[in-house]
Design a protein around this motif. Structure first.
Motif, PDB file in Angstrom:
ATOM      1  N   HIS A 191       0.825  -1.202   0.000  1.00  0.00           N
ATOM      2  CA  HIS A 191       0.000   0.000   0.000  1.00  0.00           C
ATOM      3  C   HIS A 191       0.865   1.259   0.000  1.00  0.00           C
ATOM      4  O   HIS A 191       1.939   1.307   0.613  1.00  0.00           O
ATOM      5  N   ALA A 192       0.341   2.299  -0.668  1.00  0.00           N
ATOM      6  CA  ALA A 192       1.083   3.552  -0.767  1.00  0.00           C
ATOM      7  C   ALA A 192       0.898   4.432   0.456  1.00  0.00           C
ATOM      8  O   ALA A 192       1.742   5.277   0.744  1.00  0.00           O
ATOM      9  N   GLY A 193      -0.214   4.274   1.195  1.00  0.00           N
ATOM     10  CA  GLY A 193      -0.449   5.080   2.395  1.00  0.00           C
ATOM     11  C   GLY A 193      -1.345   6.276   2.155  1.00  0.00           C
ATOM     12  O   GLY A 193      -1.065   7.371   2.633  1.00  0.00           O
ATOM     13  N   LEU A 194      -2.447   6.091   1.440  1.00  0.00           N
ATOM     14  CA  LEU A 194      -3.296   7.199   0.998  1.00  0.00           C
ATOM     15  C   LEU A 194      -4.458   7.512   1.922  1.00  0.00           C
ATOM     16  O   LEU A 194      -4.893   8.670   1.999  1.00  0.00           O
ATOM     17  N   TYR A 195      -4.983   6.517   2.603  1.00  0.00           N
ATOM     18  CA  TYR A 195      -6.310   6.623   3.191  1.00  0.00           C
ATOM     19  C   TYR A 195      -6.328   7.005   4.672  1.00  0.00           C
ATOM     20  O   TYR A 195      -7.370   7.373   5.194  1.00  0.00           O
ATOM     21  N   TYR A 196      -5.224   6.879   5.368  1.00  0.00           N
ATOM     22  CA  TYR A 196      -5.245   6.871   6.831  1.00  0.00           C
ATOM     23  C   TYR A 196      -5.178   8.287   7.386  1.00  0.00           C
ATOM     24  O   TYR A 196      -4.659   9.198   6.738  1.00  0.00           O
ATOM     25  N   PRO A 197      -5.696   8.499   8.578  1.00  0.00           N
ATOM     26  CA  PRO A 197      -5.660   9.856   9.146  1.00  0.00           C
ATOM     27  C   PRO A 197      -4.227  10.349   9.294  1.00  0.00           C
ATOM     28  O   PRO A 197      -3.367   9.635   9.835  1.00  0.00           O
ATOM     29  N   PRO A 198      -3.917  11.542   8.810  1.00  0.00           N
ATOM     30  CA  PRO A 198      -2.563  12.083   8.966  1.00  0.00           C
ATOM     31  C   PRO A 198      -2.143  12.091  10.430  1.00  0.00           C
ATOM     32  O   PRO A 198      -2.919  12.458  11.317  1.00  0.00           O
ATOM     33  N   GLY A 199      -0.927  11.650  10.685  1.00  0.00           N
ATOM     34  CA  GLY A 199      -0.425  11.577  12.050  1.00  0.00           C
ATOM     35  C   GLY A 199      -0.718  10.270  12.757  1.00  0.00           C
ATOM     36  O   GLY A 199      -0.203  10.041  13.854  1.00  0.00           O
ATOM     37  N   SER A 200      -1.537   9.410  12.160  1.00  0.00           N
ATOM     38  CA  SER A 200      -1.846   8.121  12.781  1.00  0.00           C
ATOM     39  C   SER A 200      -0.683   7.153  12.590  1.00  0.00           C
ATOM     40  O   SER A 200       0.186   7.341  11.729  1.00  0.00           O
ATOM     41  N   LEU A 201      -0.677   6.092  13.413  1.00  0.00           N
ATOM     42  CA  LEU A 201       0.332   5.047  13.222  1.00  0.00           C
ATOM     43  C   LEU A 201       0.171   4.391  11.859  1.00  0.00           C
ATOM     44  O   LEU A 201       1.170   4.081  11.190  1.00  0.00           O
ATOM     45  N   CYS A 207       2.804   2.926   7.461  1.00  0.00           N
ATOM     46  CA  CYS A 207       2.605   2.450   6.087  1.00  0.00           C
ATOM     47  C   CYS A 207       3.621   3.094   5.159  1.00  0.00           C
ATOM     48  O   CYS A 207       4.240   2.432   4.323  1.00  0.00           O
ATOM     49  N   LEU A 208       3.807   4.395   5.289  1.00  0.00           N
ATOM     50  CA  LEU A 208       4.744   5.107   4.426  1.00  0.00           C
ATOM     51  C   LEU A 208       6.176   4.593   4.628  1.00  0.00           C
ATOM     52  O   LEU A 208       6.894   4.295   3.666  1.00  0.00           O
ATOM     53  N   GLU A 209       6.587   4.485   5.888  1.00  0.00           N
ATOM     54  CA  GLU A 209       7.924   3.967   6.173  1.00  0.00           C
ATOM     55  C   GLU A 209       8.040   2.504   5.769  1.00  0.00           C
ATOM     56  O   GLU A 209       9.044   2.077   5.166  1.00  0.00           O
ATOM     57  N   GLY A 210       7.017   1.721   6.109  1.00  0.00           N
ATOM     58  CA  GLY A 210       7.048   0.293   5.816  1.00  0.00           C
ATOM     59  C   GLY A 210       7.062  -0.014   4.339  1.00  0.00           C
ATOM     60  O   GLY A 210       7.708  -0.979   3.896  1.00  0.00           O
ATOM     61  N   ARG A 211       6.357   0.801   3.568  1.00  0.00           N
ATOM     62  CA  ARG A 211       6.329   0.615   2.108  1.00  0.00           C
ATOM     63  C   ARG A 211       7.731   0.631   1.528  1.00  0.00           C
ATOM     64  O   ARG A 211       8.116  -0.264   0.758  1.00  0.00           O
ATOM     65  N   GLU A 212       8.522   1.633   1.892  1.00  0.00           N
ATOM     66  CA  GLU A 212       9.876   1.734   1.347  1.00  0.00           C
ATOM     67  C   GLU A 212      10.782   0.644   1.895  1.00  0.00           C
ATOM     68  O   GLU A 212      11.630   0.101   1.174  1.00  0.00           O
ATOM     69  N   ARG A 213      10.625   0.321   3.180  1.00  0.00           N
ATOM     70  CA  ARG A 213      11.407  -0.782   3.742  1.00  0.00           C
ATOM     71  C   ARG A 213      11.067  -2.097   3.052  1.00  0.00           C
ATOM     72  O   ARG A 213      11.952  -2.934   2.791  1.00  0.00           O
ATOM     73  N   LEU A 214       9.782  -2.298   2.745  1.00  0.00           N
ATOM     74  CA  LEU A 214       9.361  -3.558   2.138  1.00  0.00           C
ATOM     75  C   LEU A 214       9.875  -3.683   0.710  1.00  0.00           C
ATOM     76  O   LEU A 214      10.360  -4.754   0.299  1.00  0.00           O
ATOM     77  N   TYR A 215       9.779  -2.613  -0.078  1.00  0.00           N
ATOM     78  CA  TYR A 215      10.334  -2.673  -1.434  1.00  0.00           C
ATOM     79  C   TYR A 215      11.835  -2.979  -1.389  1.00  0.00           C
ATOM     80  O   TYR A 215      12.343  -3.782  -2.179  1.00  0.00           O
TER      81      TYR A 215
END
Length: 366
Positions: free
Chosen positions: A51-61, A66-74
């Motif tokens: 997931h790219a991290g589009l839907y979640y409330p800004p500032g939420s875990l 998701c944003l950090e994990g996305r790059e780590r996962l790729y």
């Protein structure tokens, strides 16, 4: 009594990511898993989407991890030679009435740090995906797909190379603090066991709240809800070259019945949202008609006869039906006051994408 430095309870994506991060030759690490296989539940019953991290409330875990994990996962998939593709996805407004919601989603994504969404008008959308109905869309180039099963195996292999051990058919049922850490009791292959652990990570997924309730001295355990998401496969050649997501309906728990592709190009639709009283993985063929109706809004050429029941997953949600979506809960010693214990609750989507980032957060907490 057997003693380890670190006990990880649960061998899904989160537990295995924690093991890969924390196991070392100087720290004895034991992973226990109640099932016969690793990743038997949510970690292997999902869309296999990064997931790219589009839907979640800004500032939420969910947003930050998701944003950090996305790059780590790729990066992990590239290093470990795990099959993956940055396939991209389209978020589609099917009519003019959905344009404000599409704009709000773009603004939310920017607030979360996602800065690569590309707006498309109706003509551009038709050029990319002729079979798709829509008046506008957002293209997310950072969304991808990967082999989640190979990912789980790679995490376990990495942890085992650092000395971690895995024991299957083993369920922890009670945790009791003592001066040097934790006394753990449970059942292994049907026989009672006890061990001592300096630190414990409760990454037991569905079973995490029950184990937390059976942890001496622990309070503040959130209520969990089981939510089933069912999938249908679509036989024959896919009309789409990337993932297709309708806009989420207001006040719903999911993202809508979307179209995803696996690494072999097989198209599937799902998941829906169905709350359960107990764990159930059945997919009833009678759901074909409501699935087809939902899909036809953005894919009018759908042939319902090509829809076949595939599989389902169950999310461990902390929000009930009709309630706003709840965030992840990473409960650390700073939260509950019990040294050496981290509890993980409500790790639903995007937990798989965020797994390596969650492991970093857990490591920092310990």
């Amino acid at each position: 009594m057997h003693q380890v430095d670190l006990l990880i309870i649960g061998a899904g994506a989160i537990g295995l990511a924690c093991a890969a991060r924390l196991a070392s030759p100087t720290r004895s690490c034991l992973i226990i898993e109640a099932q016969a296989l690793i990743g038997s539940h949510a970690s292997s019953r999902n869309s296999e989407v990064i997931h790219a991290g589009l839907y979640y409330p800004p500032g939420s875990l969910k947003a930050s991890l998701c944003l950090e994990g996305r790059e780590r996962l790729y990066a992990w998939c590239a290093r470990q030679h795990i099959a993956h593709r940055r396939l991209g996805k389209l978020l589609v407004a099917v009519d003019e009435e959905e344009l404000p919601a599409l704009q709000r989603l773009a603004e939310n994504a920017r607030a979360c740090g996602v800065d690569d969404l590309q707006p498309l008008d109706a003509a551009q959308l038709r050029q990319r995906e002729p079979a798709l109905r829509g008046v506008a869309a957002l293209h997310s180039p950072s969304t991808g797909i990967f082999d989640s099963h190979a990912y789980l195996q790679s995490l376990l292999a990495h942890a085992e190379r650092q000395g971690a051990q895995l024991i299957l058919h083993t369920r922890a049922t009670h945790l009791e603090p003592y001066a040097g850490g934790w006394r753990v009791s449970g059942l292994s292959a049907g026989e009672p066991f006890q061990l001592r652990a300096g630190q414990v990570i409760n990454a037991a997924g569905f079973a995490a709240p029950a184990l937390a309730q059976a942890t001496q001295g622990l309070t503040g355990v959130p209520r969990q809800h089981l939510c089933q998401g069912r999938y249908f496969s679509y036989s024959g050649r896919s009309p789409f070259s990337q993932l297709i997501y309708p806009l989420p309906a207001a006040n719903t728990a999911g993202l809508g019945i979307h179209a995803t592709l696996d690494l072999a190009g097989q198209l599937r639709f799902g998941p829906d949202v169905h709350y359960l009283n107990e764990l159930d993985y059945q997919v009833d063929a009678s759901l074909r008609e409501p699935f087809a109706a939902a899909i036809a809004r953005y894919y009018p050429g759908i042939d319902p006869a090509r829809l076949q029941p595939a599989y389902s997953g169950v999310r461990p949600k902390l929000s009930g039906a009709g309630e706003p979506a709840a965030d992840f809960v990473i409960q650390t010693p700073g939260d509950h006051g019990l040294p050496g214990l981290v509890n993980l609750f409500g790790i639903e989507s995007p937990g798989l994408t965020a797994s390596l980032a969650i492991a970093e957060r857990v490591a920092a907490a310990l």
